[in-house]
Design a protein around this motif. Structure first.
Motif, PDB file in Angstrom:
ATOM      1  N   MET A  38       0.810  -1.220   0.000  1.00 27.28           N
ATOM      2  CA  MET A  38       0.000   0.000   0.000  1.00 27.28           C
ATOM      3  C   MET A  38       0.843   1.270   0.000  1.00 27.28           C
ATOM      4  SD  MET A  38      -3.101  -1.187  -0.023  1.00 27.28           S
ATOM      5  CE  MET A  38      -4.176   0.139   0.532  1.00 27.28           C
ATOM      6  N   LYS A  39       2.009   1.233   0.632  1.00 31.72           N
ATOM      7  CA  LYS A  39       2.831   2.446   0.699  1.00 31.72           C
ATOM      8  C   LYS A  39       3.843   2.517  -0.427  1.00 31.72           C
ATOM      9  CE  LYS A  39       4.338   3.977   4.711  1.00 31.72           C
ATOM     10  NZ  LYS A  39       5.024   3.924   6.026  1.00 31.72           N
ATOM     11  N   HIS A  40       4.258   1.367  -0.918  1.00 33.98           N
ATOM     12  CA  HIS A  40       5.360   1.364  -1.884  1.00 33.98           C
ATOM     13  C   HIS A  40       5.001   0.690  -3.202  1.00 33.98           C
ATOM     14  CE1 HIS A  40       7.768   2.847   1.385  1.00 33.98           C
ATOM     15  NE2 HIS A  40       7.391   1.831   2.131  1.00 33.98           N
ATOM     16  N   GLY A  41       3.769   0.264  -3.334  1.00 32.35           N
ATOM     17  CA  GLY A  41       3.357  -0.369  -4.586  1.00 32.35           C
ATOM     18  C   GLY A  41       4.087  -1.665  -4.888  1.00 32.35           C
ATOM     19  N   LEU A  42       4.600  -2.312  -3.835  1.00 25.28           N
ATOM     20  CA  LEU A  42       5.319  -3.578  -4.036  1.00 25.28           C
ATOM     21  C   LEU A  42       4.360  -4.728  -3.745  1.00 25.28           C
ATOM     22  CD1 LEU A  42       8.608  -2.586  -2.177  1.00 25.28           C
ATOM     23  CD2 LEU A  42       8.369  -2.930  -4.634  1.00 25.28           C
ATOM     24  N   GLY A  43       3.656  -5.142  -4.769  1.00 29.58           N
ATOM     25  CA  GLY A  43       2.660  -6.191  -4.590  1.00 29.58           C
ATOM     26  C   GLY A  43       3.269  -7.575  -4.636  1.00 29.58           C
ATOM     27  N   LEU A  44       4.078  -7.868  -3.613  1.00 29.63           N
ATOM     28  CA  LEU A  44       4.754  -9.171  -3.580  1.00 29.63           C
ATOM     29  C   LEU A  44       3.847 -10.209  -2.947  1.00 29.63           C
ATOM     30  CD1 LEU A  44       7.996  -7.683  -2.114  1.00 29.63           C
ATOM     31  CD2 LEU A  44       7.891  -8.751  -4.353  1.00 29.63           C
ATOM     32  N   SER A  45       4.058 -11.445  -3.308  1.00 27.56           N
ATOM     33  CA  SER A  45       3.305 -12.514  -2.651  1.00 27.56           C
ATOM     34  C   SER A  45       3.794 -12.643  -1.216  1.00 27.56           C
ATOM     35  CB  SER A  45       3.507 -13.842  -3.376  1.00 27.56           C
ATOM     36  OG  SER A  45       4.831 -14.299  -3.174  1.00 27.56           O
ATOM     37  N   ARG A  46       2.936 -13.219  -0.393  1.00 22.69           N
ATOM     38  CA  ARG A  46       3.316 -13.421   1.004  1.00 22.69           C
ATOM     39  C   ARG A  46       4.561 -14.308   1.100  1.00 22.69           C
ATOM     40  NH1 ARG A  46      -1.539 -14.783   2.644  1.00 22.69           N
ATOM     41  NH2 ARG A  46      -2.067 -12.626   2.998  1.00 22.69           N
ATOM     42  N   GLN A  47       4.633 -15.296   0.209  1.00 24.85           N
ATOM     43  CA  GLN A  47       5.793 -16.185   0.207  1.00 24.85           C
ATOM     44  C   GLN A  47       7.067 -15.414  -0.113  1.00 24.85           C
ATOM     45  OE1 GLN A  47       2.904 -16.773  -1.167  1.00 24.85           O
ATOM     46  NE2 GLN A  47       2.232 -18.859  -0.760  1.00 24.85           N
ATOM     47  N   ALA A  48       6.982 -14.493  -1.071  1.00 29.50           N
ATOM     48  CA  ALA A  48       8.162 -13.715  -1.451  1.00 29.50           C
ATOM     49  C   ALA A  48       8.623 -12.842  -0.281  1.00 29.50           C
ATOM     50  CB  ALA A  48       7.848 -12.848  -2.676  1.00 29.50           C
ATOM     51  N   VAL A  49       7.662 -12.232   0.415  1.00 27.26           N
ATOM     52  CA  VAL A  49       8.024 -11.399   1.563  1.00 27.26           C
ATOM     53  C   VAL A  49       8.636 -12.269   2.657  1.00 27.26           C
ATOM     54  CG1 VAL A  49       7.143  -9.838   3.351  1.00 27.26           C
ATOM     55  CG2 VAL A  49       6.270  -9.671   1.019  1.00 27.26           C
ATOM     56  N   SER A  50       8.059 -13.451   2.854  1.00 24.24           N
ATOM     57  CA  SER A  50       8.610 -14.404   3.827  1.00 24.24           C
ATOM     58  C   SER A  50      10.057 -14.740   3.514  1.00 24.24           C
ATOM     59  CB  SER A  50       7.811 -15.711   3.802  1.00 24.24           C
ATOM     60  OG  SER A  50       6.835 -15.690   4.786  1.00 24.24           O
ATOM     61  N   GLN A  51      10.332 -14.938   2.229  1.00 24.56           N
ATOM     62  CA  GLN A  51      11.707 -15.281   1.834  1.00 24.56           C
ATOM     63  C   GLN A  51      12.658 -14.112   2.090  1.00 24.56           C
ATOM     64  OE1 GLN A  51      11.340 -16.756  -2.175  1.00 24.56           O
ATOM     65  NE2 GLN A  51      10.354 -18.640  -1.483  1.00 24.56           N
ATOM     66  N   HIS A  52      12.212 -12.907   1.790  1.00 24.22           N
ATOM     67  CA  HIS A  52      13.051 -11.735   2.085  1.00 24.22           C
ATOM     68  C   HIS A  52      13.326 -11.642   3.588  1.00 24.22           C
ATOM     69  CE1 HIS A  52      13.437 -10.025  -1.855  1.00 24.22           C
ATOM     70  NE2 HIS A  52      12.133  -9.867  -2.031  1.00 24.22           N
ATOM     71  N   LEU A  53      12.285 -11.896   4.371  1.00 14.46           N
ATOM     72  CA  LEU A  53      12.452 -11.837   5.824  1.00 14.46           C
ATOM     73  C   LEU A  53      13.432 -12.909   6.313  1.00 14.46           C
ATOM     74  CD1 LEU A  53       8.789 -11.088   6.913  1.00 14.46           C
ATOM     75  CD2 LEU A  53      10.775  -9.620   7.341  1.00 14.46           C
ATOM     76  N   ALA A  54      13.401 -14.071   5.654  1.00 16.34           N
ATOM     77  CA  ALA A  54      14.318 -15.148   6.046  1.00 16.34           C
ATOM     78  C   ALA A  54      15.767 -14.742   5.784  1.00 16.34           C
ATOM     79  CB  ALA A  54      13.971 -16.434   5.284  1.00 16.34           C
ATOM     80  N   VAL A  55      16.010 -14.034   4.674  1.00 15.78           N
ATOM     81  CA  VAL A  55      17.369 -13.562   4.363  1.00 15.78           C
ATOM     82  C   VAL A  55      17.804 -12.529   5.414  1.00 15.78           C
ATOM     83  CG1 VAL A  55      18.795 -12.329   2.683  1.00 15.78           C
ATOM     84  CG2 VAL A  55      17.113 -14.007   1.894  1.00 15.78           C
ATOM     85  N   LEU A  56      16.893 -11.626   5.750  1.00 16.05           N
ATOM     86  CA  LEU A  56      17.213 -10.606   6.759  1.00 16.05           C
ATOM     87  C   LEU A  56      17.459 -11.244   8.126  1.00 16.05           C
ATOM     88  CD1 LEU A  56      14.577  -7.900   5.719  1.00 16.05           C
ATOM     89  CD2 LEU A  56      17.071  -7.663   5.578  1.00 16.05           C
ATOM     90  N   GLU A  57      16.705 -12.314   8.384  1.00 12.46           N
ATOM     91  CA  GLU A  57      16.857 -12.989   9.664  1.00 12.46           C
ATOM     92  C   GLU A  57      18.194 -13.732   9.727  1.00 12.46           C
ATOM     93  OE1 GLU A  57      13.283 -15.219  10.587  1.00 12.46           O
ATOM     94  OE2 GLU A  57      14.126 -15.830  12.518  1.00 12.46           O
TER      95      GLU A  57
END
Lengths: 97, 133
Positions: A38-57
């Motif tokens: 909603m703020k950045h127009g990044l309509g990623l799938s939940r799985q994709a966001v999960s994967q990004h979070l896993a890399v950050l983690e």
């Protein structure tokens, strides 16, 4: 590992996630997805966001905690402090303002 | 076609009725015994007594709990209710001891927050930003 931190920071979406966690710590996956979409127009799938979070983690930039039935994500800036101090000369004279 | 009824699974119907009426402020519409313990229990908004009903459905099916708990873990709400002012409603509900998994946040055209309904579900409240205000 510093190597993981650099890898994690390469991706603009992951930097955006960190931006949003600076604004407010302790977000659910739902909130992070909503902010990116909603703020950045990044309509990623939940799985994709999960994967990004896993890399950050794995770079220890994000830590997760279970609180009751929910899972929250917090920002951890310690790895960034290590990077910031790595090339700073301890004996460098302080710049005058 | 119109949306007449939607449902959420609740741990305990009596407790759910207390929360949805006493805390959130809905009013009871239908309460009919079904079988030994269960009730056909619905609530509506006091602003729209003839509007869509929310069915507080017993968590009978074993798969329902798995589904619901997985959504809750990731902070995903099962229903969305419109309010005039999310921040004001957040303050009011917090004063009544309601737990929020997401505090109010402005997301482009809307402001949202997510609360725990104490019966196993997350509920999103939302208002649209005033246009040109």
């Amino acid at each position: 590992m510093a190597e993981d931190v650099f890898k994690a920071l390469v991706d603009p979406t992951r930097r955006r996630i960190l931006d949003e966690l600076v604004e407010r710590d302790g977000q659910t996956l739902f909130e992070i997805c909503g902010r990116l979409a909603m703020k950045h127009g990044l309509g990623l799938s939940r799985q994709a966001v999960s994967q990004h979070l896993a890399v950050l983690e794995s770079a220890d930039l994000v830590r997760t905690r279970r609180q009751g039935r929910y899972k929250y994500h917090d920002l951890n800036t310690e790895p960034l402090e290590r990077i910031a101090t790595r090339w700073l000369r301890p004996d460098a004279p302080e710049k005058s303002p | 076609m119109r949306i007449h009824l939607t449902s959420i699974f609740v741990d305990d119907q009596a407790k759910a009725l207390d929360f949805y009426t006493g805390v959130l402020g809905f009013v009871k519409k239908n309460d009919v015994p079904v079988g030994e313990q269960d009730r056909w229990l619905t609530v509506v908004s006091p602003d729209e007594p003839g509007g869509a009903e929310l069915l507080l459905e017993p968590l009978g099916h074993p798969a329902a709990r798995t589904y619901r708990d997985a959504l809750v873990r990731d902070g995903i709400p099962l229903a969305q209710f419109a309010v005039d002012d999310v921040r004001a409603e957040y303050e009011r509900l917090r004063g009544l001891g309601v737990h929020f998994t997401q505090e109010p946040v402005e997301l482009g055209p809307v402001t949202t927050a997510v609360l725990d309904d104490t019966c196993g579900n997350l509920i999103q409240i939302v208002h649209h930003q005033e246009v040109g205000g």
